[in-house]
Scaffold this active site. Structure first.
Site, PDB file in Angstrom:
ATOM      1  N   ARG A 156       0.886  -1.176   0.000  1.00 38.19           N
ATOM      2  CA  ARG A 156       0.000   0.000   0.000  1.00 38.19           C
ATOM      3  C   ARG A 156       0.914   1.212   0.000  1.00 38.19           C
ATOM      4  O   ARG A 156       1.617   1.469   0.992  1.00 38.19           O
ATOM      5  CB  ARG A 156      -0.921  -0.006   1.213  1.00 38.19           C
ATOM      6  CG  ARG A 156      -1.662   1.304   1.375  1.00 38.19           C
ATOM      7  CD  ARG A 156      -2.833   1.213   2.318  1.00 38.19           C
ATOM      8  NE  ARG A 156      -3.937   0.484   1.711  1.00 38.19           N
ATOM      9  CZ  ARG A 156      -5.184   0.500   2.172  1.00 38.19           C
ATOM     10  NH1 ARG A 156      -5.483   1.194   3.254  1.00 38.19           N
ATOM     11  NH2 ARG A 156      -6.135  -0.180   1.561  1.00 38.19           N
ATOM     12  N   HIS A 198      -7.018   0.975  -6.803  1.00 39.45           N
ATOM     13  CA  HIS A 198      -7.282   0.056  -5.692  1.00 39.45           C
ATOM     14  C   HIS A 198      -7.868  -1.238  -6.281  1.00 39.45           C
ATOM     15  O   HIS A 198      -9.046  -1.550  -6.085  1.00 39.45           O
ATOM     16  CB  HIS A 198      -8.255   0.707  -4.710  1.00 39.45           C
ATOM     17  CG  HIS A 198      -8.268   0.092  -3.347  1.00 39.45           C
ATOM     18  ND1 HIS A 198      -7.465  -0.974  -2.987  1.00 39.45           N
ATOM     19  CD2 HIS A 198      -9.009   0.391  -2.244  1.00 39.45           C
ATOM     20  CE1 HIS A 198      -7.709  -1.300  -1.724  1.00 39.45           C
ATOM     21  NE2 HIS A 198      -8.632  -0.484  -1.253  1.00 39.45           N
ATOM     22  N   GLN A 254      -9.759  -4.057  -4.175  1.00 39.26           N
ATOM     23  CA  GLN A 254     -11.068  -3.594  -3.717  1.00 39.26           C
ATOM     24  C   GLN A 254     -12.133  -3.835  -4.789  1.00 39.26           C
ATOM     25  O   GLN A 254     -13.188  -4.424  -4.521  1.00 39.26           O
ATOM     26  CB  GLN A 254     -10.995  -2.093  -3.397  1.00 39.26           C
ATOM     27  CG  GLN A 254     -12.326  -1.494  -2.988  1.00 39.26           C
ATOM     28  CD  GLN A 254     -12.770  -1.966  -1.633  1.00 39.26           C
ATOM     29  OE1 GLN A 254     -12.026  -1.874  -0.679  1.00 39.26           O
ATOM     30  NE2 GLN A 254     -13.983  -2.482  -1.536  1.00 39.26           N
ATOM     31  N   ASP A 295     -17.408   6.660  -1.992  1.00 36.76           N
ATOM     32  CA  ASP A 295     -16.155   6.560  -1.236  1.00 36.76           C
ATOM     33  C   ASP A 295     -15.952   7.905  -0.547  1.00 36.76           C
ATOM     34  O   ASP A 295     -16.675   8.879  -0.816  1.00 36.76           O
ATOM     35  CB  ASP A 295     -14.998   6.238  -2.213  1.00 36.76           C
ATOM     36  CG  ASP A 295     -13.655   6.012  -1.494  1.00 36.76           C
ATOM     37  OD1 ASP A 295     -13.650   5.804  -0.258  1.00 36.76           O
ATOM     38  OD2 ASP A 295     -12.606   6.059  -2.173  1.00 36.76           O
ATOM     39  N   CYS A 310     -16.539   1.289  -0.117  1.00 36.06           N
ATOM     40  CA  CYS A 310     -15.364   0.451   0.149  1.00 36.06           C
ATOM     41  C   CYS A 310     -14.960   0.477   1.615  1.00 36.06           C
ATOM     42  O   CYS A 310     -14.251  -0.418   2.073  1.00 36.06           O
ATOM     43  CB  CYS A 310     -14.206   0.886  -0.740  1.00 36.06           C
ATOM     44  SG  CYS A 310     -13.767   2.615  -0.561  1.00 36.06           S
TER      45      CYS A 310
HETATM   46  N1  NVA Z   1     -10.086   6.603  -1.585  1.00 38.79           N
HETATM   47  C1  NVA Z   1      -9.756   6.107  -0.273  1.00 38.79           C
HETATM   48  C2  NVA Z   1      -9.943   4.630  -0.208  1.00 38.79           C
HETATM   49  C3  NVA Z   1      -9.693   4.011   1.136  1.00 38.79           C
HETATM   50  C4  NVA Z   1      -9.862   2.528   1.134  1.00 38.79           C
HETATM   51  C5  NVA Z   1      -8.339   6.505   0.084  1.00 38.79           C
HETATM   52  O1  NVA Z   1      -7.457   6.415  -0.780  1.00 38.79           O
HETATM   53  O2  NVA Z   1      -8.100   6.927   1.218  1.00 38.79           O
HETATM   54  N1   CP Z   2     -11.347  -0.551   1.776  1.00 36.57           N
HETATM   55  C1   CP Z   2     -10.090  -0.590   2.266  1.00 36.57           C
HETATM   56  O1   CP Z   2      -9.105  -0.760   1.545  1.00 36.57           O
HETATM   57  O2   CP Z   2     -10.025  -0.457   3.608  1.00 36.57           O
HETATM   58  P1   CP Z   2      -8.703  -0.269   4.480  1.00 36.57           P
HETATM   59  O3   CP Z   2      -8.161   1.115   4.180  1.00 36.57           O
HETATM   60  O4   CP Z   2      -9.188  -0.388   5.898  1.00 36.57           O
HETATM   61  O5   CP Z   2      -7.711  -1.315   4.107  1.00 36.57           O
END
Ligand code: NVA
Ligand code: CP
Length: 314
Positions: free
Chosen positions: A102, A129, A132, A217, A257
């Site tokens: 990540r 992502h 997801q 989201d 998500c």
């Molecule tokens: N768009 C969000 C998704 C989190 C799972 C982020 O990048 O923070």
């Molecule tokens: N949806 C998702 O990726 O959640 P986290 O940020 O908790 O991993």
């Protein structure tokens, strides 16, 4: 395919292989039947950003497949002191069978994969992502059957999740309408030439009419905290609330998500209401990721999977 960095790198057959195996793995888990296809394998999980679902589902997934997952906070490694991504990838390739990352920047995951001898999985970047959305497609299929016959309405920020939805719709051919405020469109390279079944509109009410799924989201993704106040103002008309859900009709499934910012992009009444399938969606991350792990780290390559006995059981 050796890595999973974005859905755009996959073929339809890859996606179908992942979803088919995920259904087998989920069904076996529900029946209490073990599925230990990665005995002795080790996954390194590098996190530059926080996570609940991705971390726990990958970690539990590896354990249930018979392997081991290592949680690595990037800030506590030598990456945090300037060791290069390339050197880190070369070294970890000598220890582990796969790496999930990540990362803040998508380029980090690409550079890691370019220098890795073991499969690399994108667990979220600023751009995409993929895990997801693969889990989400499994959830849509459980609810509606063939995803190709569904309309997905994405309401909100044109972010990493929206970008992966666009790549999925381009690949699988389902209808996707994204309602994003001006200035917050998905990545320019992805929307330059959209096929007719993918549209971007400004009005969320236009997007949700006849939709099988309303998806949203957060308005402020990880790393965008400095823009919080401005984003809350711009996105206020894009809240998924009871009146928007009503416009789609009683059949609509609401997805997010997670994590959700209740009272901002989605109301309590919607996320906790009868149309919400967010917990099934979160659960499916586990099943889909186990399929991805088996296909990438197992002996099969990303091709028809499972031992002969498992395939017969399926
Ligand atoms: N768009 C969000 C998704 C989190 C799972 C982020 O990048 O923070
Ligand atoms: N949806 C998702 O990726 O959640 P986290 O940020 O908790 O991993």
């Amino acid at each position: 395919m050796r890595h999973l960095l974005r859905i755009g790198d996959l073929s339809v057959q890859d996606v179908e292989a992942i979803l088919t195996l995920a259904r087998v793995i989920k069904d076996k888990a529900k029946r209490g039947v073990q599925h230990r296809s990665l005995e002795g394998k080790v996954l390194a999980m590098i996190f530059e950003k926080p996570s609940t679902r991705t971390r726990v589902s990958f970690e539990v997934g590896m354990y249930q497949l018979g392997g081991l997952a290592l949680f690595i906070d990037a800030r506590t490694t030598q990456l945090g002191r300037g060791e290069t991504i390339a050197d880190t990838a070369r070294v970890l390739s000598r220890y582990v069978d796969g790496v999930m990352i990540r990362a803040n920047k998508h380029e980090t995951v690409e550079e890691f994969a370019a220098n890795s001898k073991v499969p690399v999985i994108n667990g979220l970047t600023d751009r995409f992502h993929p895990c997801q959305i693969l889990g989400d497609i499994l959830t849509v299929q459980e609810r509606w059957g063939d995803v190709r016959r569904t309309k997905v309405a994405y309401v909100g920020d044109g972010n990493n999740v929206a970008n992966s939805w666009i790549e999925a719709a381009k690949l699988m051919g389902f209808e996707l309408v994204l309602a994003c405020p001006e200035g917050y469109d998905p990545h320019a390279g992805l929307i330059a030439e959209l096929p007719p079944h993918i549209r971007i509109v400004r009005d969320p009410r236009e997007a949700v009419v006849g939709a099988h799924v309303i998806y949203t989201d957060v308005w402020v993704s990880m790393g965008q905290e400095a823009e919080e106040e401005e984003r809350k103002r711009v996105f206020a008309p894009y809240q998924v609330n009871d009146s928007l859900v009503k416009m789609a009709g009683p059949q609509v499934a609401v997805m997010h998500c997670l994590p959700a910012h209740r009272g901002l992009e989605i109301t309590d009444s919607v996320i906790d209401g009868p149309n919400s399938i967010v917990l099934d969606q979160a659960e499916n991350r586990l099943h889909v990721q186990k399929a991805i792990l088996e296909l990438l780290l197992g002996s099969h390559g990303l091709a028809p999977s499972g031992t002969r006995q498992e395939r017969q059981e399926a």
